[in-house]
Design a protein around this motif. Structure first.
Motif, short mmCIF file in Angstrom:
data_model
loop_
_atom_site.label_atom_id
_atom_site.label_comp_id
_atom_site.label_asym_id
_atom_site.label_seq_id
_atom_site.Cartn_x
_atom_site.Cartn_y
_atom_site.Cartn_z
N LYS A 165 2.41 1.35 65.91
CA LYS A 165 2.54 2.31 64.81
C LYS A 165 3.71 3.24 65.12
CE LYS A 165 -2.34 2.39 63.49
NZ LYS A 165 -3.57 3.23 63.31
N ILE A 166 4.58 3.43 64.12
CA ILE A 166 5.77 4.26 64.32
C ILE A 166 5.93 5.19 63.12
CG2 ILE A 166 8.25 4.28 64.79
CD1 ILE A 166 8.05 1.42 65.70
N ALA A 167 6.20 6.45 63.40
CA ALA A 167 6.40 7.42 62.33
C ALA A 167 7.83 7.34 61.79
CB ALA A 167 6.12 8.83 62.85
N VAL A 168 7.96 7.56 60.49
CA VAL A 168 9.25 7.64 59.83
C VAL A 168 9.58 9.11 59.64
CG1 VAL A 168 10.60 7.03 57.78
CG2 VAL A 168 8.82 5.47 58.62
N SER A 169 10.77 9.52 60.02
CA SER A 169 11.14 10.92 59.86
C SER A 169 11.22 11.27 58.37
CB SER A 169 12.48 11.22 60.53
OG SER A 169 13.54 10.67 59.80
N ARG A 170 10.92 12.52 58.07
CA ARG A 170 10.92 12.97 56.67
C ARG A 170 12.30 12.76 56.04
NH1 ARG A 170 8.62 18.84 56.00
NH2 ARG A 170 6.91 17.74 57.01
N ARG A 171 13.34 12.99 56.81
CA ARG A 171 14.71 12.88 56.29
C ARG A 171 15.08 11.45 55.92
NH1 ARG A 171 20.00 12.54 58.34
NH2 ARG A 171 19.28 12.22 60.48
N ARG A 172 14.45 10.48 56.61
CA ARG A 172 14.80 9.08 56.38
C ARG A 172 13.77 8.33 55.52
NH1 ARG A 172 19.00 7.49 59.79
NH2 ARG A 172 19.52 9.07 61.35
N ALA A 173 12.77 9.02 55.05
CA ALA A 173 11.70 8.36 54.31
C ALA A 173 12.20 7.70 53.02
CB ALA A 173 10.59 9.36 53.99
#
Length: 259
Positions: free
Chosen positions: A234-242
């Motif tokens: 599981k990997i989070a996506v940064s808000r800026r790159r969503a």
């Protein structure tokens, strides 16, 4: 002493590189200058060449047509170019040397020093010919970079990009995670691979992570956008790159459905 030839169709480019080498690289012997691939082949047959400074865009046969000749003679190649973004990506993906025109003196010196080290018996680059052939294959189809050459400490490992699950940044290093092989750590920053890899298949989701959309299983936005990969990670996506990620997924899904 390195035996060198210069191959370039432009007279100014040939003469300026000649003088730069003469003035700044004392261990270089220029044994010939050619303005075409045909002339370069003649030089390769008449003198023992260690290093070729090879222009890419030339009328008639372009510089890449000389790759088989260079490979067969184990001559190192430093490409010189002013443009052609795809060619530059392919050269970088094959981990081969290049100089952008106009040529910077310090970059020229560094490239020659590297060639000297790798041409010596102690530091001989056993994979150079293989990487030249990989480059030739990439340029013959121009449908996107399909293979990468990754430094492994003893030489280079040739990787098919479809094997890559994700790449993570570790300071000035990039760590490659694969489907069916051990991870490889490379002393190159993540941005370099972001620029090389097919942008319809790979997406940077965070300042420290690039993922291969072929391995995306699902994603949700319950607690911020998070990806679940097919290997269970599981990997989070940064808000800026969503928003960029969502657009890439949409385009990827459409193109995959059309195949």
């Amino acid at each position: 002493m390195l035996n060198v030839i210069i191959v370039d169709d432009e007279e100014f480019a040939r003469s300026s590189l000649y003088f730069l080498l003469q003035e700044n690289c004392e261990n270089v012997h220029i044994c010939g200058i050619a303005k075409s691939v045909e002339e370069a082949r003649t030089l390769l047959n008449t003198c023992e060449v260690d290093l070729i400074f090879l222009d890419i865009a030339m009328p008639g046969l372009n510089g890449f047509e000389l790759i088989p000749d260079a490979s067969s003679l184990h001559a190192r190649v430093i490409f010189t170019t002013a443009y052609d973004q795809y060619a530059l990506k392919a050269i970088k993906a094959s981990a081969l040397d290049y100089l952008l025109k106009p040529i910077d003196i310090d970059e020229l010196k560094a490239a020659v020093r590297k060639a000297e080290n790798l041409t010596s018996e102690k530091g001989k680059d056993q994979n150079h010919a293989e990487r030249l052939q990989t480059l030739r294959g990439s340029l013959s189809d121009r449908m996107g970079i399909r293979k990468l050459s990754l430094a492994n400490g003893q030489g280079y490992t040739l990787i098919d990009v479809d094997e890559i699950i994700r790449i993570e940044a570790d300071s000035n290093y990039s760590v490659f995670h694969f489907n069916h092989r051990d991870q490889i750590t490379v002393s190159r920053v993540l941005k370099e691979f972001e620029e090389i890899l097919p942008d319809d298949q790979f997406v940077r989701i965070h300042k420290s992570s690039i993922v291969n959309l072929n391995y995306l299983k699902e994603y949700n936005s319950k607690n911020g956008l998070e990806l679940l990969l097919k290997n269970g990670e599981k990997i989070a996506v940064s808000r800026r790159r969503a928003s960029i990620f969502m657009e890439k997924v949409k385009l990827f899904s459409t193109s995959s459905g059309e195949k």
